[in-house]
Design an enzyme around this catalytic site. Sequence first.
Site, PDB file in Angstrom:
ATOM      1  N   ASN A 212       1.101  -1.427  -0.117  1.00 21.73           N
ATOM      2  CA  ASN A 212       0.471   0.248   0.043  1.00 21.73           C
ATOM      3  C   ASN A 212       1.007   1.034  -0.079  1.00 21.73           C
ATOM      4  O   ASN A 212       2.504   1.442  -0.095  1.00 21.73           O
ATOM      5  CB  ASN A 212      -0.831  -0.322   1.346  1.00 21.73           C
ATOM      6  CG  ASN A 212      -0.011   0.042   2.673  1.00 21.73           C
ATOM      7  OD1 ASN A 212       0.624   0.514   3.064  1.00 21.73           O
ATOM      8  ND2 ASN A 212      -0.372  -1.022   3.475  1.00 21.73           N
ATOM      9  N   ASP A 281      -3.182  -7.155   4.376  1.00 25.22           N
ATOM     10  CA  ASP A 281      -4.165  -8.178   5.151  1.00 25.22           C
ATOM     11  C   ASP A 281      -3.961  -9.234   4.337  1.00 25.22           C
ATOM     12  O   ASP A 281      -4.001 -10.612   4.900  1.00 25.22           O
ATOM     13  CB  ASP A 281      -5.342  -7.583   4.607  1.00 25.22           C
ATOM     14  CG  ASP A 281      -6.148  -5.938   5.544  1.00 25.22           C
ATOM     15  OD1 ASP A 281      -5.340  -6.178   6.737  1.00 25.22           O
ATOM     16  OD2 ASP A 281      -6.914  -5.790   4.984  1.00 25.22           O
TER      17      ASP A 281
END
Length: 408
Positions: A212, A281
């Site tokens: 990210n 995640d």
Amino acid sequence: MKTETKLRGKKVVLCVSGGIAAYKSAFLTRELMKRGALVKVVMTRSAQEFVTPLTFRTLTEEEVVLDTFQETAGEILHIALARWADLVVVAPATANVIGKMALGIADDFLSTFMLAVRAPILVCPAMNTNMLTHPAVENNMETLRQRGVRISAPGVGKLACKEEGAGRLADVSDIMEEIECMLNPQDLKGVRFLITASRTEEYFDPVRCLTNRSSGKMGFAVAVAARRRGGEVCLISGPSDEPDPAGVEMVRVVSALDMREAVLNRFAVNHVVIKAAAVSDFRPALPQSDRKIKRGEAEPLIRLEMNPDILAELGRLKTHQCLVGFAAETTDLLENAMSKIRSKQLDFIVANDVSEKGSGFRSETNRVKIIDRDGAVETLPMMDKIEVGHEILSRVRRWLDLGKAVSG
């Protein structure tokens, strides 16, 4: 990382003695002024051989003190200046000045002024390596330390005398960090912090990964703020371009599994855990390919599996720790943050809308809401990330004061 203005209104006396590093004191003066400090400069006669008083008078818009018998408006100047100071910095500090300070000699303005000072003192030595390591100089510096004077570690490198070694004036950034620590309240002294920052990267070949946009700026800012307030800080960071903060134990990791191991190994001994990292995640289910997957080969199918939820695991394991999480959201900010604080058993959560300009990843500022486990919400204005860090830490301090005693 953008600087803050926590020094606004702080009164700093900068004493410049006679060494080649005296020119760097001008850069130090400029940085102090930029952070909002009020600066007055004292120069020895030798210092004026390296840089002119006009330089400092221009930077500070204050008269430079040069002589014990300098005319003043009916006040005893060395006493008045000592009363005025919140902090005194000697940079550069020559062997001569250090010796005078240690022995209590008062034969010029700087040494006379030093005997009157009761404010904290930071001494920044700069001299030849052989001089620095001479027993007399070492003994004098130890004498000053025993009196509570803070000594900035000299830099190592090529010296003006063409020799290599220790003795360079510490970098301005390092001196400024010492000053920030000395002028911030030490209300977190003895508190051990475990802080995570930046992102994790989950590789499926040697050059490609799932990740990210988190830069680590927020987590690093919290770590810097905690250290400035006396905390003992361990910072665990994923990939980030942010430099290692001074005085902080730094642990660099890559993947979520790396971060989990590093966090769990250190969790039990810390009093406060602040999880600012944006942990992936998911990770590729299959082992990483040992070569780059090329275009034109069979279309790759990458199956994903869940990474461990480190924060939830800490919530189950915590005993005495204050546990703080972050929620970076784009929609339903409060609802998502409240769900997270309950499911992960947090004491606080710091929530921000990363789609808002100036509040997302890689920005120097942030606008956050701090929510406690009872649902109380505090909305902060847009501010520098280190200032956000101080706001978080002030709430942690209050949590500790409510009977959550630090021990061990």
